[in-house]
Motif scaffolding. Structure first.
Motif, PDB file in Angstrom:
ATOM      1  N   ILE A 193      45.878 -18.091  10.038  1.00 53.56           N
ATOM      2  CA  ILE A 193      45.871 -19.158  11.129  1.00 53.56           C
ATOM      3  C   ILE A 193      47.548 -19.073  11.930  1.00 53.56           C
ATOM      4  N   SER A 194      48.387 -18.936  11.153  1.00 53.54           N
ATOM      5  CA  SER A 194      49.927 -19.050  11.764  1.00 53.54           C
ATOM      6  C   SER A 194      50.179 -17.701  12.434  1.00 53.54           C
ATOM      7  N   LEU A 195      49.499 -16.492  11.887  1.00 60.09           N
ATOM      8  CA  LEU A 195      49.532 -15.458  12.691  1.00 60.09           C
ATOM      9  C   LEU A 195      48.881 -15.304  13.984  1.00 60.09           C
ATOM     10  N   LEU A 196      47.742 -15.711  13.978  1.00 62.06           N
ATOM     11  CA  LEU A 196      47.084 -15.894  15.262  1.00 62.06           C
ATOM     12  C   LEU A 196      47.813 -16.637  16.218  1.00 62.06           C
ATOM     13  N   ALA A 197      48.206 -18.109  15.883  1.00 66.16           N
ATOM     14  CA  ALA A 197      48.774 -19.007  16.608  1.00 66.16           C
ATOM     15  C   ALA A 197      50.237 -18.390  17.127  1.00 66.16           C
ATOM     16  N   GLU A 198      50.945 -17.440  16.223  1.00 68.42           N
ATOM     17  CA  GLU A 198      52.113 -16.983  16.881  1.00 68.42           C
ATOM     18  C   GLU A 198      51.959 -15.889  17.799  1.00 68.42           C
ATOM     19  N   SER A 199      50.643 -15.353  17.828  1.00 70.09           N
ATOM     20  CA  SER A 199      50.331 -13.970  18.631  1.00 70.09           C
ATOM     21  C   SER A 199      49.829 -14.199  20.161  1.00 70.09           C
ATOM     22  N   TYR A 200      49.870 -15.676  20.559  1.00 66.69           N
ATOM     23  CA  TYR A 200      49.369 -15.800  21.930  1.00 66.69           C
ATOM     24  C   TYR A 200      50.615 -15.740  22.614  1.00 66.69           C
ATOM     25  N   THR A 201      50.553 -15.112  23.837  1.00 68.15           N
ATOM     26  CA  THR A 201      51.786 -15.159  24.626  1.00 68.15           C
ATOM     27  C   THR A 201      51.997 -16.181  25.484  1.00 68.15           C
ATOM     28  N   ASP A 202      50.848 -17.107  25.763  1.00 71.23           N
ATOM     29  CA  ASP A 202      51.038 -18.390  26.443  1.00 71.23           C
ATOM     30  C   ASP A 202      50.764 -19.318  25.336  1.00 71.23           C
ATOM     31  N   SER A 319      38.580 -16.890  25.294  1.00 67.51           N
ATOM     32  CA  SER A 319      37.992 -15.839  24.588  1.00 67.51           C
ATOM     33  C   SER A 319      38.999 -14.663  24.981  1.00 67.51           C
ATOM     34  N   ARG A 320      39.195 -14.271  26.327  1.00 64.82           N
ATOM     35  CA  ARG A 320      40.006 -13.254  26.476  1.00 64.82           C
ATOM     36  C   ARG A 320      41.463 -12.929  25.771  1.00 64.82           C
ATOM     37  N   ARG A 321      42.203 -14.214  25.939  1.00 65.50           N
ATOM     38  CA  ARG A 321      43.579 -14.214  25.319  1.00 65.50           C
ATOM     39  C   ARG A 321      43.493 -14.325  23.520  1.00 65.50           C
ATOM     40  N   THR A 322      42.330 -14.752  23.267  1.00 63.40           N
ATOM     41  CA  THR A 322      42.327 -14.572  21.683  1.00 63.40           C
ATOM     42  C   THR A 322      42.089 -13.218  21.272  1.00 63.40           C
ATOM     43  N   THR A 323      41.350 -12.529  22.185  1.00 67.48           N
ATOM     44  CA  THR A 323      41.168 -10.966  21.952  1.00 67.48           C
ATOM     45  C   THR A 323      42.431 -10.219  21.805  1.00 67.48           C
ATOM     46  N   ASP A 324      43.140 -10.643  23.056  1.00 62.08           N
ATOM     47  CA  ASP A 324      44.615 -10.151  22.967  1.00 62.08           C
ATOM     48  C   ASP A 324      45.460 -10.267  21.785  1.00 62.08           C
ATOM     49  N   ALA A 325      45.460 -11.818  21.390  1.00 59.82           N
ATOM     50  CA  ALA A 325      46.278 -12.356  20.175  1.00 59.82           C
ATOM     51  C   ALA A 325      45.862 -11.456  19.090  1.00 59.82           C
ATOM     52  N   LYS A 326      44.355 -11.400  18.915  1.00 58.62           N
ATOM     53  CA  LYS A 326      44.036 -10.761  17.458  1.00 58.62           C
ATOM     54  C   LYS A 326      44.486  -9.396  17.476  1.00 58.62           C
ATOM     55  N   LYS A 327      44.595  -8.270  18.470  1.00 56.20           N
ATOM     56  CA  LYS A 327      45.049  -7.115  18.511  1.00 56.20           C
ATOM     57  C   LYS A 327      46.583  -7.204  18.076  1.00 56.20           C
ATOM     58  N   ALA A 329      48.092  -9.246  16.266  1.00 58.69           N
ATOM     59  CA  ALA A 329      47.997  -9.863  14.894  1.00 58.69           C
ATOM     60  C   ALA A 329      47.923  -8.803  13.900  1.00 58.69           C
ATOM     61  N   VAL A 330      46.930  -7.912  14.310  1.00 61.74           N
ATOM     62  CA  VAL A 330      46.443  -6.888  13.454  1.00 61.74           C
ATOM     63  C   VAL A 330      47.652  -5.869  13.411  1.00 61.74           C
ATOM     64  N   ALA A 331      48.412  -5.778  14.605  1.00 61.29           N
ATOM     65  CA  ALA A 331      49.484  -4.798  14.575  1.00 61.29           C
ATOM     66  C   ALA A 331      50.778  -5.314  13.872  1.00 61.29           C
ATOM     67  N   LYS A 332      50.807  -6.634  13.729  1.00 63.56           N
ATOM     68  CA  LYS A 332      51.768  -7.433  12.777  1.00 63.56           C
ATOM     69  C   LYS A 332      51.459  -7.174  11.521  1.00 63.56           C
ATOM     70  N   ASP A 333      50.225  -7.529  11.084  1.00 56.79           N
ATOM     71  CA  ASP A 333      49.703  -7.453   9.736  1.00 56.79           C
ATOM     72  C   ASP A 333      48.289  -6.642   9.552  1.00 56.79           C
ATOM     73  N   GLU A 334      48.275  -5.667   8.896  1.00 55.00           N
ATOM     74  CA  GLU A 334      47.086  -5.036   8.935  1.00 55.00           C
ATOM     75  C   GLU A 334      45.914  -5.862   8.046  1.00 55.00           C
ATOM     76  N   SER A 335      46.296  -6.584   7.356  1.00 55.02           N
ATOM     77  CA  SER A 335      45.276  -7.588   6.593  1.00 55.02           C
ATOM     78  C   SER A 335      44.758  -8.421   7.210  1.00 55.02           C
ATOM     79  N   PHE A 336      45.086  -8.774   8.594  1.00 52.96           N
ATOM     80  CA  PHE A 336      44.600  -9.689   9.455  1.00 52.96           C
ATOM     81  C   PHE A 336      43.265  -9.342   9.878  1.00 52.96           C
TER      82      PHE A 336
END
Length: 432
Positions: A193-202, A319-327, A329-336
């Protein structure tokens, strides 16, 4: 043969309804001409204009099916405007198999067999509408022959044989198992939750995600949450301006949501305070000015969530911004887990609610019985029809969480003055 099918969202005033409507249309590009696909477009107008996400999904699936049909020999001399009349259950079935062959060729875990079948079921609503309004189609909606048996060994062997370019020789059964491993998610974790929330650019999307966690609203419902409400929601305003702010819970009526249903949900005042602190106060005013510059009028109080450019947020943008944020998040932490979706936020609220409702009894057999009041509260918040299925699913989720932290009460649900963010912060610091 269709070169491509263009999907457009249009908004206009419908004189027969007396209101402004928005829905998607399909334009086929073939033989250097642009062809409006009349029957699909009439369907999209009649059946999907109340939900932009639904309209986009139907438009995408019809477009996908039509592009496939245009590659078949029997459709070579058929005008795309008549595809609906020529297509049969056999073609619908072949389309599903074709998608699995393509998937196998690429060695991907999606779309799964389940997804292709569900997509075909969605399209059956289009063909049912064709029949209901008196037009002709070769698809017989009630026949099970519209769906291939992907569990049959002969069918799997056929797909494997057709997909000859798989380098490592993995078959579709292996891909199915891999897909299930990716999709079989437990409750989204605090770290995720924290990682995804931090990964949104907006920051508006981070605010929306946390608000979704605290309310269990669907993306389309969140987008309609107002700055200032009216009618049954006239009490809705930024938290600092609300009356009776001493009550930890605010009632909010979700109007004309999925299938046109209306329901009343509970929103924590702490989450409203967090929304005001992280989005409304620092960002809303500037974005409302951009809205006025772009659209030539003040941003209506019914619109709260705006992009950096001053455009209203919709489900597609989330949906689009979440897809970007997930990428990110994965780059920051592979366990995401890359299979996590924005929509998984809806599972958080009922899980917390059940832990609060049952406490230690959750790990006993007593919770297996259907508690009407508890199930009704969950159904209202989520907007689900099937109480039993909803209830049993989240009972299992809550039990898993409680067993993982047995002896530790989840303080978010025992402290209604605490927002989702406050809870997450204390979890990260180990103070629970």
């Amino acid at each position: 043969m269709i070169e491509r099918i263009e999907t457009k969202e249009i908004t206009y005033y419908a004189y027969d309804l007396g209101i402004e409507v928005t829905h998607h249309i399909l334009i086929a590009h073939e033989n250097r001409k642009q062809v409006l696909l009349s029957y699909p477009n009439l369907f999209l107008y009649n059946c999907t204009r109340s939900a932009r996400g639904t309209s986009a999904r139907y438009a995408s699936l019809i477009s996908m099916l039509y592009r496939f049909l245009s590659t078949l020999p029997e459709f070579k001399d058929v005008d795309s405007g008549r595809f609906h009349a020529v297509v049969t259950n056999k073609h619908l079935k072949r389309w599903q198999v074709h998608r699995q062959v393509v998937r196998q060729n690429r060695g991907r875990t999606s779309p799964t067999c389940e997804t292709t079948i569900n997509d075909a079921k969605v399209l059956l609503n289009f063909f049912r509408w064709i029949t209901d309004v008196g037009y002709v189609t070769g698809v017989q909606v009630l026949l099970k022959t519209a769906f291939p048996n992907f569990k049959n060994k002969k069918m799997l062997s056929y797909i494997d044989a057709k997909a000859r370019t798989v380098i490592d020789g993995r078959n579709i059964s292996v891909l199915e198992r891999e897909s299930r491993q990716k999709r079989k998610l437990s409750l989204i974790t605090n770290k995720e939750i924290s990682l995804l929330a931090e990964s949104y650019t907006d920051p508006v999307y981070s605010a929306l995600f946390k608000f979704a966690l605290g309310t269990a609203m669907r993306p389309s419902e969140l987008c309609k949450y107002p700055l200032y409400g009216n009618g049954v929601n006239k009490h809705i305003a930024p938290q600092s301006e609300m009356r009776n702010s001493s009550n930890p819970i605010v009632k909010y009526t979700v109007i004309r949501s999925k299938r046109g249903k209306t329901r009343e949900i509970a929103i924590n005042q702490a989450d409203l305070k967090e929304l005001e602190r992280t989005y409304i106060n620092p960002h809303y005013r500037d974005r409302a000015k951009l809205y006025k510059e772009k659209y030539g009028e003040d941003c209506p109080p019914s619109i709260l969530f705006l992009t950096k450019a001053g455009d209203p947020i919709d489900g597609d943008r989330i949906s689009r911004r979440t897809t970007d944020a997930k990428k990110k998040a994965v780059a920051k932490d592979e366990s995401f887990r890359s299979a996590i979706r924005f929509y998984d936020s809806r599972g958080w609220w009922p899980t917390m609610f059940l832990i609060k409702f049952f406490k230690d009894d959750l790990l006993t057999k007593n919770a297996d019985a259907l508690y009407a009041a508890c199930a009704e509260a969950i159904r209202n918040q989520l907007g689900h029809e099937d109480i039993d299925t909803t209830y049993k699913h989240y009972i299992d989720m809550a039990r898993l969480l409680l067993m993982a932290h047995q002896g530790k009460v989840n303080e978010l649900i025992t402290a209604p003055e605490e927002s989702v963010s406050d809870f997450m912060r204390r979890m990260d610091e180990g103070l629970w």
